[in-house]
Design a protein around this motif. Structure first.
Motif, mmCIF file in Angstrom:
data_model
loop_
_atom_site.group_PDB
_atom_site.id
_atom_site.type_symbol
_atom_site.label_atom_id
_atom_site.label_comp_id
_atom_site.label_asym_id
_atom_site.label_seq_id
_atom_site.Cartn_x
_atom_site.Cartn_y
_atom_site.Cartn_z
ATOM 1 N N UNK A 73 -42.762 4.731 4.299
ATOM 2 C CA UNK A 73 -41.816 4.224 3.302
ATOM 3 C C UNK A 73 -40.372 4.467 3.729
ATOM 4 N N UNK A 74 -39.607 3.393 3.793
ATOM 5 C CA UNK A 74 -38.184 3.523 4.067
ATOM 6 C C UNK A 74 -37.826 3.637 5.534
ATOM 7 N N UNK A 75 -38.815 3.540 6.425
ATOM 8 C CA UNK A 75 -38.497 3.597 7.860
ATOM 9 C C UNK A 75 -37.607 2.429 8.243
ATOM 10 N N UNK A 76 -36.647 2.686 9.124
ATOM 11 C CA UNK A 76 -35.950 1.567 9.743
ATOM 12 C C UNK A 76 -36.439 1.496 11.189
ATOM 13 N N UNK A 77 -36.688 0.278 11.641
ATOM 14 C CA UNK A 77 -37.469 0.091 12.858
ATOM 15 C C UNK A 77 -36.818 -0.951 13.763
ATOM 16 N N UNK A 78 -36.768 -0.630 15.045
ATOM 17 C CA UNK A 78 -36.414 -1.610 16.068
ATOM 18 C C UNK A 78 -37.693 -2.026 16.772
ATOM 19 N N UNK A 79 -37.932 -3.331 16.844
ATOM 20 C CA UNK A 79 -39.045 -3.830 17.650
ATOM 21 C C UNK A 79 -38.454 -4.620 18.814
ATOM 22 N N UNK A 80 -38.823 -4.231 20.029
ATOM 23 C CA UNK A 80 -38.319 -4.929 21.216
ATOM 24 C C UNK A 80 -39.369 -5.935 21.653
ATOM 25 N N UNK A 123 -36.248 -4.023 9.538
ATOM 26 C CA UNK A 123 -36.730 -4.206 10.900
ATOM 27 C C UNK A 123 -35.773 -5.121 11.660
ATOM 28 N N UNK A 124 -35.303 -4.627 12.797
ATOM 29 C CA UNK A 124 -34.570 -5.451 13.761
ATOM 30 C C UNK A 124 -35.556 -5.829 14.848
ATOM 31 N N UNK A 125 -35.537 -7.074 15.299
ATOM 32 C CA UNK A 125 -36.418 -7.451 16.390
ATOM 33 C C UNK A 125 -35.603 -8.169 17.458
ATOM 34 N N UNK A 126 -35.907 -7.861 18.708
ATOM 35 C CA UNK A 126 -35.146 -8.444 19.816
ATOM 36 C C UNK A 126 -36.034 -9.369 20.635
ATOM 37 N N UNK A 127 -35.442 -10.328 21.282
ATOM 38 C CA UNK A 127 -36.162 -11.149 22.263
ATOM 39 C C UNK A 127 -35.151 -11.945 23.078
ATOM 40 N N UNK A 178 -28.051 -2.066 11.470
ATOM 41 C CA UNK A 178 -28.791 -1.295 10.465
ATOM 42 C C UNK A 178 -27.890 -0.357 9.670
ATOM 43 N N UNK A 179 -26.668 -0.175 10.137
ATOM 44 C CA UNK A 179 -25.814 0.819 9.491
ATOM 45 C C UNK A 179 -26.283 2.225 9.804
ATOM 46 N N UNK A 180 -26.897 2.402 10.964
ATOM 47 C CA UNK A 180 -27.419 3.717 11.364
ATOM 48 C C UNK A 180 -28.521 3.474 12.373
ATOM 49 N N UNK A 181 -28.857 4.493 13.141
ATOM 50 C CA UNK A 181 -29.909 4.295 14.139
ATOM 51 C C UNK A 181 -31.290 4.187 13.480
ATOM 52 N N UNK A 182 -32.174 3.381 14.044
ATOM 53 C CA UNK A 182 -33.538 3.316 13.502
ATOM 54 C C UNK A 182 -34.295 4.611 13.805
ATOM 55 N N UNK A 183 -35.154 5.009 12.879
ATOM 56 C CA UNK A 183 -35.983 6.203 13.140
ATOM 57 C C UNK A 183 -37.042 5.915 14.190
ATOM 58 N N UNK A 184 -37.378 4.643 14.307
ATOM 59 C CA UNK A 184 -38.525 4.261 15.127
ATOM 60 C C UNK A 184 -38.180 3.042 15.965
ATOM 61 N N UNK A 185 -38.587 3.067 17.243
ATOM 62 C CA UNK A 185 -38.507 1.861 18.062
ATOM 63 C C UNK A 185 -39.880 1.587 18.637
ATOM 64 N N UNK A 186 -40.292 0.326 18.556
ATOM 65 C CA UNK A 186 -41.597 -0.071 19.083
ATOM 66 C C UNK A 186 -41.341 -1.063 20.207
ATOM 67 N N UNK A 211 -34.531 1.101 23.827
ATOM 68 C CA UNK A 211 -35.314 1.735 22.756
ATOM 69 C C UNK A 211 -34.988 3.217 22.651
ATOM 70 N N UNK A 212 -34.876 3.896 23.795
ATOM 71 C CA UNK A 212 -34.588 5.338 23.761
ATOM 72 C C UNK A 212 -33.174 5.584 23.224
#
Ligand SMILES: NC(=O)c1ccc[n+]([C@@H]2O[C@H](COP(=O)([O-])OP(=O)(O)OC[C@H]3O[C@@H](n4cnc5c(N)ncnc54)[C@H](O)[C@@H]3O)[C@@H](O)[C@H]2O)c1
Ligand SMILES: NC(=O)c1ccc[n+]([C@@H]2O[C@H](COP(=O)([O-])OP(=O)(O)OC[C@H]3O[C@@H](n4cnc5c(N)ncnc54)[C@H](O)[C@@H]3O)[C@@H](O)[C@H]2O)c1
Ligand SMILES: NC(=O)c1ccc[n+]([C@@H]2O[C@H](COP(=O)([O-])OP(=O)(O)OC[C@H]3O[C@@H](n4cnc5c(N)ncnc54)[C@H](O)[C@@H]3O)[C@@H](O)[C@H]2O)c1
Ligand SMILES: NC(=O)c1ccc[n+]([C@@H]2O[C@H](COP(=O)([O-])OP(=O)(O)OC[C@H]3O[C@@H](n4cnc5c(N)ncnc54)[C@H](O)[C@@H]3O)[C@@H](O)[C@H]2O)c1
Ligand SMILES: [Zn+2]
Ligand SMILES: [Zn+2]
Ligand SMILES: [Zn+2]
Ligand SMILES: [Zn+2]
Lengths: 354, 354, 354, 354
Positions: free
Chosen positions: D168-175, D196-200, D237-245, D257-258
């Motif tokens: 709940x509430x995670x902010x996530x980057x998906x590459x 969720x931010x997603x890149x491509x 995101x207004x801040x770094x994501x807690x998680x990057x996939x 991602x790192x």
């Protein structure tokens, strides 16, 4: 080949007989074992005395025994990791179905698990016994068969301490200094507990606990008041324990465990008592003291072998009595009287060493 | 009152001076400490030699030292849990803001944390030093000041082993037998590791590791090939370790740690090396070997005190050299040469006992 | 400046008065807030009706209210992350000491925590109120003050679902469809629960639960038998739920929750009932059904704001009644009768929008 | 009975043939399936194009396909939970040995696992196929066969989000917004991610991501600088994501991602790239950003079925192309060109519905 498969068979409540059984033929995934040492557990004695434990009722003659080690004499066609001559410890619970519990690593919770000496499954108090090869674990040469047999009760302690989250610097209350309380003590210390208080009604058992490394002893009388006992624990430790491991199943002791545990801590219920328990769940809830059960164990044998081999845990002092398989009834009677800690049955006529 | 506040002040790269500083006045939440024992850390030596560590650059004179213990001589107006005379160990990292990291129990990750002897914050290599009282921990009478000072490096080992998930029966590879590798060894054993292999370039350091309980020693040469080293580790242990704790920061050693670790296991990066590392991340990914960093520690002092008090961990053999505060430069030079393990500075003229 | 600080002050059991209080002066780490919306909680009503909750006894007049949002009008000298004009939601529990609970991220368990409207600490049912700035969270423009106020009960649901381990595909039983059961429902769904059954005595509350997304409704009668209810839950879901969240505090419902939960699952106790509970702990233990309490919450406000802002959770339908602060007694009486779900008090004379 | 078992068989790099194979006979624990829908995975295309993936080298003709669903037509003698007529989704990885990985619930890590269409094991792009019944999961009537087939890639997303700890509430980057990035997006949202931010590299794939619920799109060019991309993520995101996939396997994307991930957060490596990667491990270590791999999945099918049945996750928009089994080569060529997202092969001549 040998024809003698003397076995300790429970026919009915109070009716334990030594009789010959056919030597079993191992299936493709099984091994045939020549049994060496089998410990007597409280549950074996309970089946003997009562013919049942809860919903598990003896309905046909059953071989007793589930704390066991022996030597492989024959391997099934698909077995590759064991060979005749290997000395093994037996994990008595074998899942029958590849259900969600098994797939997720909690095979002890699988409702259809086979378990030695739990009706209707036979135990291994025999000269010969066959078992699923994947649940037989090779013992290093440095470990005795008795250490192998003691892995079963030790596993209850390992599973309890894992469920409790014992770690470096934990302070721990253990309620009850029977075999299960004592193995929990050994494991808690090996996992880094800095201080362990152990309670019991019996001064003798507390003395054994001291010998095995307990930091504080808490003698209990039946009439003692749980909240008062909890304060005594806090006094001894200079603060509440983060963890309590309840190994009696007695209601007042469960209450003590809850009151005694620090906010945010864990009470593990190992002892099995009455169906319903009156307990201070409100106190537990508002202090977020978690209450976690223990049902046997899973994934403990490799850990136990590693710890015994490394000499960080010494279970040998737990064995206080030894009998030959032929003397099984006498052995059971000794266990029933609560004399000593662990009674070992020696199943191999030609080798009665530990 | 005493006026002497001799302090070891780093003025610039290579310019470490002993000079008088005013004795500080504790604020409401602070205590004033009479320093007793302060260990020299690799980072102290690094600031001395290079004037910086990564982005942390010395910009004004800074007192060195952060592995410290002393005695309370004055308490701020709001301090209730300490009183003059108390002997304490100092946790050098104190969060400045109540940010998300602090609120969730990871105050070491707070970007604005104060840390002794990390620019611009002064360390405690002085006669007198003031510190946030909540980050001073009372030592029991049975512990020496030096044991108190050693809690700082020990904390790195505790945090590393916690992050690694060391538990009963873990088999562990530790890369590097410097002070940090050695405390990781002590902690891993106390948390239940059954087998620890430790590697180093130096035979002397490996010998120290043996003395402290390592099960296997892995001498390394700079030209050794990581995958080959990984196989040697597997051979020694009879299987891959579940956990590797990397305490050198050297690229080839990080590679060894990844290759060596069992599928589903953990590599902890404690050693700090170059900004970029070439590593077999594919190998780690498809075997689900997690890579976890360690940045100092949090919530370790109470655990460390409990373990030292219980005598389950003995850090005393780590101290190989002692100097008076007045001899700080000589002490730093000894540390710089990598002689022995831990160099201790004695700040109290009247009490130079351990 | 404004002089009106009308406040809802509880003087004694049954004696709730609207009276003027001085507008407080914020300390260095505090902010002064102009209150906008404050929800009435069951505990506010309970203090009004009984003058106490358990060991917390009203001993001097106390302002009620702890589900609140308002606007910053003044900031203390050390406050940097807020400024006048900011709209904020208030976390009512503020730790007073930097103890082990706070340092490890469980500040809700700190025994000395300040909590709004828990004796002796005042709540925020006032025109003006000051609070620790670190426990005030800026609301994005897209959220209403009422959503801000509802973060408090929502936080109980978040903490409960976190403690329960709700995750993708969880099937969940929620006992009780009061405000707390309903927020738990919203959160469980947002965390990925695939199926939620919710129980209540009241058909009206179950209808509200349906509207908020419950998959199955379980009407309960006081005389219903727990094991039978557990079987009905299993029937509805086509299997036992992995998780039960108990939000009534009623003994029979706690029993239902334990019997209903799948082996290896979790029962979370949110509802607060009697000191002692008769419960099937043996059943829980041998199926390793964990029992975990919930005491308020920690680290939930940022999560809640993120979820409300992303529109994944909609708490607006929970507000069923609104009253002006001047009508506080009438509002409390509405809440006491259990009419609707959440009664909101509007504290700002000039802005009574949601 | 039917004799037609047309199968898509890879004979060598570039040599994919449609040919008849004998209909297999199910063993005691197996079921024979009439295949309905099979998705083409990047790995199928890779074997076709290169004849190998890493150490897995095609050495004899192999049937391709592992994202599959079909109907049970025959059950082995020991199978009890399935019967002819049942529609099932197939989990393609089946552990062969009851080793430590399987016993502890991580059967995906078992080194001897059987996996469809990974040499030497055949896949299921056939009219008929037999599989271990314990790894076939009954589909509810409300789910289509194609949804059943899509559970395989969805499982990678589930395992990735579990390993990441999305909640709940995670902010996530998906590459990466290929099939795997997109299923990770769907799962992250369903587990409670607030943003969720997603890149491509591809605008088309980003558009698809938008349609599936992505909050922010990050178009990438090959020459983009990782630290700069990380800053753009933080800005969005207004801040770094807690998680990057990480779902590309590309070195610069792993670096992004790192750098992008918040201190204390997690980077999950799903994408599979080169053996060695240059990565900012020091940055990860001192910010305690964990790096965790993903190897396929375990224990995901029941979860996926529950989520699809509850309509919380909708995978249908992933299917962009359909071909009859007879057109397999054309289908593979479409997949090779990266047209659309998921290409489905329809194996049942008489039923080509989704
Ligand atoms: N959960 C499991 O998987 C599992 C496995 C094995 C045993 N058990 C249970 O664990 C319990 C302990 O097993 P054991 O073999 O050690 O039994 P035991 O009967 O030998 O030991 C119990 C000890 O508790 C002491 N005791 C009784 N009342 C007490 C009280 N109020 N306070 C403190 N001590 C008290 C007794 O004196 C005795 O020494 C039993 O209930 C057994 O059924 C559970
Ligand atoms: N992450 C943190 O919070 C933290 C805290 C303290 C120290 N550190 C780091 O931990 C590391 C160890 O600290 P220390 O004080 O023990 O340092 P140290 O330099 O005294 O010890 C490092 C040891 O590694 C050995 N070594 C070098 N290359 C090796 C190789 N290829 N294989 C095996 N051993 C090798 C050296 O011989 C030496 O004994 C340093 O990088 C330090 O910066 C990190
Ligand atoms: N642990 C905490 O931190 C915390 C925080 C807030 C509230 N609470 C507690 O949570 C509980 C719920 O709070 P609330 O505000 O929703 O209260 P509430 O009284 O409005 O709701 C309780 C609901 O439970 C229903 N109920 C009663 N008996 C039932 C039964 N046998 N089976 C099913 N439903 C039954 C009632 O009809 C009612 O709708 C209360 O006990 C409260 O004290 C705990
Ligand atoms: N770990 C596992 O178990 C597992 C399982 C399945 C797939 N995979 C791997 O996952 C990855 C993704 O699989 P897929 O089927 O989605 O592949 P894909 O090739 O269809 O998608 C990858 C996407 O990444 C994009 N991309 C390339 N470079 C990029 C960059 N620098 N930044 C952002 N985006 C970039 C591409 O444009 C493409 O859309 C592959 O590496 C595959 O091997 C791993
Ligand atoms: Zn037993
Ligand atoms: Zn240091
Ligand atoms: Zn409330
Ligand atoms: Zn695939």
């Amino acid at each position: 080949m040998d024809k003698d498969n003397l076995s300790a068979v429970l026919h009915a409540k109070g009716d334990l007989r030594l009789e010959q059984r056919p030597i079993p033929e191992p299936g493709p995934n099984e091994v045939l074992l020549k049994m060496h040492s089998v410990g007597i557990c409280g549950s074996d004695v309970h089946y003997w005395q009562h013919g049942r434990i809860g919903d598990f009722v003896l309905q046909k003659p059953m071989v007793l025994g589930h704390e066991a080690a022996g030597r492989v004499v024959q391997v099934g066609s698909s077995v590759t990791h064991l060979k005749p001559g290997d000395r093994v410890a037996i994990e008595p619970g074998v899942p029958r179905e590849m259900d969600e519990f098994f797939k997720s690593g909690h095979y002890n919770l699988s409702p259809t698990v086979l378990f030695c000496a739990t009706p209707p499954d036979d135990g291994n108090l025999s000269r010969y016994y066959k078992h699923n090869a994947n649940f037989c674990y090779k013992l290093p040469d440095t470990l005795t068969f008795e250490e192998g047999a003691l892995i079963e009760p030790l596993s209850v302690g390992i599973h309890a301490c894992r469920r409790a989250g014992v770690t470096l610097g934990s302070s721990v209350l253990i309620c009850g200094a029977g075999p299960i309380g004592l193995v929990s003590l050994l494991v808690a210390k090996a996992m880094g507990a800095s201080q362990v208080v152990i309670s019991d009604l019996s001064a003798e058992r507390l003395a054994k606990a001291k010998e095995l490394g307990a930091d504080f002893l808490l003698p209990v009388k039946r009439e003692d008041v749980p909240q008062e006992m909890a304060r005594r624990v806090e006094g001894m430790l200079g603060g509440q324990p983060q963890i309590s491991i309840e190994c009696t199943g007695v209601e007042s002791s469960i209450q003590t465990a809850i009151y005694a545990t620090r906010s945010g801590g864990v009470v593990v219920l190992v002892g099995l008592g009455e169906e319903m328990t009156r307990a201070p769940l409100l106190n537990a809830a508002i202090r977020e003291v978690d209450i976690r059960g223990v049902f046997r164990y899973c994934n403990t044998w490799p850990t136990a072998i590693a710890m015994l081999a490394s000499k960080h845990i010494n279970v040998k002092p737990l064995v206080t009595h030894r009998f030959m398989l032929e003397q099984a009834v006498e052995a059971f009677d000794t266990a029933r009287q609560g004399l000593g800690i662990k009674v070992m049955l020696k199943c191999d006529k030609n080798d009665q060493k530990p």
